[in-house]
Design a protein around this motif. Structure first.
Motif, short mmCIF file in Angstrom:
data_model
loop_
_atom_site.label_atom_id
_atom_site.label_comp_id
_atom_site.label_asym_id
_atom_site.label_seq_id
_atom_site.Cartn_x
_atom_site.Cartn_y
_atom_site.Cartn_z
N ASP A 1 59.75 11.52 -88.79
CA ASP A 1 60.34 12.64 -89.53
C ASP A 1 59.47 13.90 -89.50
OD1 ASP A 1 62.51 11.08 -90.18
OD2 ASP A 1 61.78 10.58 -92.20
N VAL A 2 58.23 13.77 -89.04
CA VAL A 2 57.32 14.91 -88.95
C VAL A 2 57.61 15.63 -87.63
CG1 VAL A 2 54.90 15.62 -88.76
CG2 VAL A 2 55.56 13.78 -90.33
N GLU A 3 57.78 16.94 -87.71
CA GLU A 3 58.09 17.72 -86.51
C GLU A 3 56.94 17.70 -85.51
OE1 GLU A 3 59.31 22.29 -85.29
OE2 GLU A 3 59.41 21.67 -87.38
N SER A 4 57.29 17.49 -84.26
CA SER A 4 56.30 17.52 -83.19
C SER A 4 55.95 18.97 -82.86
CB SER A 4 56.86 16.83 -81.94
OG SER A 4 55.93 16.89 -80.89
N THR A 5 54.66 19.20 -82.59
CA THR A 5 54.20 20.54 -82.20
C THR A 5 53.62 20.45 -80.79
OG1 THR A 5 52.10 20.13 -83.32
CG2 THR A 5 53.77 21.34 -84.55
N PRO A 6 54.49 20.50 -79.79
CA PRO A 6 54.01 20.36 -78.41
C PRO A 6 53.23 21.58 -77.95
CG PRO A 6 56.38 20.78 -78.44
CD PRO A 6 55.94 20.65 -79.88
N ASP A 7 52.38 21.35 -76.96
CA ASP A 7 51.63 22.40 -76.28
C ASP A 7 51.97 22.24 -74.81
OD1 ASP A 7 49.71 23.78 -74.76
OD2 ASP A 7 48.16 23.49 -76.26
N ALA A 8 52.66 23.22 -74.25
CA ALA A 8 53.16 23.12 -72.88
C ALA A 8 52.06 22.82 -71.88
CB ALA A 8 53.90 24.39 -72.49
N ASP A 9 50.82 23.24 -72.17
CA ASP A 9 49.71 23.00 -71.24
C ASP A 9 49.02 21.66 -71.44
OD1 ASP A 9 49.95 25.50 -69.97
OD2 ASP A 9 48.76 26.47 -71.53
N PHE B 1 45.01 15.41 -74.95
CA PHE B 1 44.96 15.64 -76.39
C PHE B 1 44.85 17.14 -76.69
CE2 PHE B 1 43.51 11.24 -76.08
CZ PHE B 1 44.27 10.63 -77.06
N SER B 2 44.03 17.84 -75.91
CA SER B 2 43.90 19.29 -76.03
C SER B 2 43.67 19.86 -74.64
CB SER B 2 42.75 19.68 -76.97
OG SER B 2 41.52 19.55 -76.32
N GLY B 3 43.80 21.17 -74.53
CA GLY B 3 43.66 21.79 -73.23
C GLY B 3 42.24 22.14 -72.84
N SER B 4 41.27 21.85 -73.72
CA SER B 4 39.90 22.28 -73.43
C SER B 4 38.88 21.19 -73.73
CB SER B 4 39.55 23.51 -74.28
OG SER B 4 39.53 23.15 -75.65
N VAL B 5 37.72 21.31 -73.10
CA VAL B 5 36.55 20.52 -73.49
C VAL B 5 35.96 21.31 -74.66
CG1 VAL B 5 34.31 19.61 -72.80
CG2 VAL B 5 36.19 19.70 -71.13
N HIS B 6 35.99 20.71 -75.83
CA HIS B 6 35.63 21.45 -77.04
C HIS B 6 34.80 20.59 -77.99
CE1 HIS B 6 39.05 19.04 -78.33
NE2 HIS B 6 38.62 19.21 -79.57
N ALA B 7 34.21 21.24 -78.98
CA ALA B 7 33.45 20.56 -80.02
C ALA B 7 33.77 21.21 -81.36
CB ALA B 7 31.95 20.64 -79.76
N PRO C 1 29.89 15.78 -85.05
CA PRO C 1 30.01 17.23 -85.06
C PRO C 1 29.13 17.83 -83.95
CG PRO C 1 29.76 16.42 -87.30
CD PRO C 1 29.52 15.25 -86.37
N GLY C 2 29.71 18.77 -83.20
CA GLY C 2 28.97 19.42 -82.13
C GLY C 2 29.00 18.72 -80.79
N GLU C 3 29.65 17.56 -80.71
CA GLU C 3 29.72 16.81 -79.46
C GLU C 3 30.96 17.25 -78.68
OE1 GLU C 3 29.27 12.18 -77.95
OE2 GLU C 3 29.43 12.61 -80.09
N PHE C 4 30.75 17.78 -77.47
CA PHE C 4 31.85 18.27 -76.65
C PHE C 4 32.62 17.11 -76.05
CE2 PHE C 4 29.30 22.04 -76.99
CZ PHE C 4 30.23 23.06 -77.03
N GLN C 5 33.96 17.23 -76.06
CA GLN C 5 34.82 16.18 -75.51
C GLN C 5 36.20 16.73 -75.20
OE1 GLN C 5 37.70 14.96 -77.11
NE2 GLN C 5 37.46 16.03 -79.04
N SER C 6 36.89 16.02 -74.32
CA SER C 6 38.29 16.28 -74.04
C SER C 6 38.91 14.97 -73.58
CB SER C 6 38.45 17.35 -72.96
OG SER C 6 39.82 17.64 -72.76
N GLY C 7 40.04 14.61 -74.16
CA GLY C 7 40.68 13.35 -73.82
C GLY C 7 42.01 13.55 -73.13
N GLU C 8 42.36 12.56 -72.30
CA GLU C 8 43.62 12.64 -71.58
C GLU C 8 44.14 11.24 -71.26
OE1 GLU C 8 43.54 14.12 -67.57
OE2 GLU C 8 41.54 13.32 -67.25
N ASN C 9 45.40 11.21 -70.85
CA ASN C 9 46.00 10.00 -70.33
C ASN C 9 45.95 10.10 -68.82
OD1 ASN C 9 47.52 7.87 -69.47
ND2 ASN C 9 49.35 8.37 -70.65
#
Length: 165
Positions: free
Chosen positions: A8-16, A46-52, A88-96
């Motif tokens: 029931d929670v609206e999905s918030t897609p990110d085209a990228d 999960f996100s479009g960037s390697v981020h922390a 906190p402060g550890e850079f990461q980016s996850g994907e399938n």
């Protein structure tokens, strides 16, 4: 107590990055933890960037499939019924990176993160985001009280910005 049906929670897609992301903190009225459910098709992130998050730790719980996380040091896979924590402060980016759908939850504490740094942007051909003025190796997403667009240098003596298109 509050019960929420995730569907029931609206999905918030990110085209990228992804097509099915459902943020649950608001509907559940959490004050101390962010909770987001992801359903990632093969190739989605999960996100479009390697981020922390400099002010938040993150935990990813993989319920189905295998997620691959890239850090500055290495790449690690997290399988079904496994979890991974980023300090906190550890850079990461996850994907399938596999052939099966990934279903996972991301938990962040504290709930709101106000200092998010970007290291690289894989969805923009792995774009490097070093500060063009001082060379600092990452840039910060502007906070709510900052005007302008793009990224800002976190180095205290630098006012460098970087447009991201």
């Amino acid at each position: 107590m509050k019960i929420v049906s995730i569907e029931d929670v609206e999905s918030t897609p990110d085209a990228d990055a992804h097509t099915d992301r459902r943020a649950l903190a608001e509907p559940l009225n959490t004050s101390e933890v962010a909770i987001t459910r992801y359903v990632l098709k093969p190739g989605e992130r999960f996100s479009g960037s390697v981020h922390a998050h400099m002010d938040q730790e993150e935990v990813f719980l993989v319920l189905e499939g295998v997620a691959t996380f890239e850090t500055r040091e290495r790449t690690v896979t997290v399988g079904e019924n496994e979890a991974i924590r980023f300090a906190p402060g550890e850079f990461q980016s996850g994907e399938n990176g596999g052939d099966e759908t990934v279903v996972a939850f991301a938990l962040g504490a504290p709930r709101d993160s106000e200092d998010v740094r970007i290291d690289r942007i894989p969805v923009l051909d792995d774009r490097n985001v070093a500060c063009p003025d001082c060379g600092h190796d990452n840039m910060r997403i502007p906070r709510g009280d900052e005007s302008g667009s793009g990224l800002v240098c976190p180095h205290p003596e630098c006012e460098g910005t970087l447009a991201v298109e």
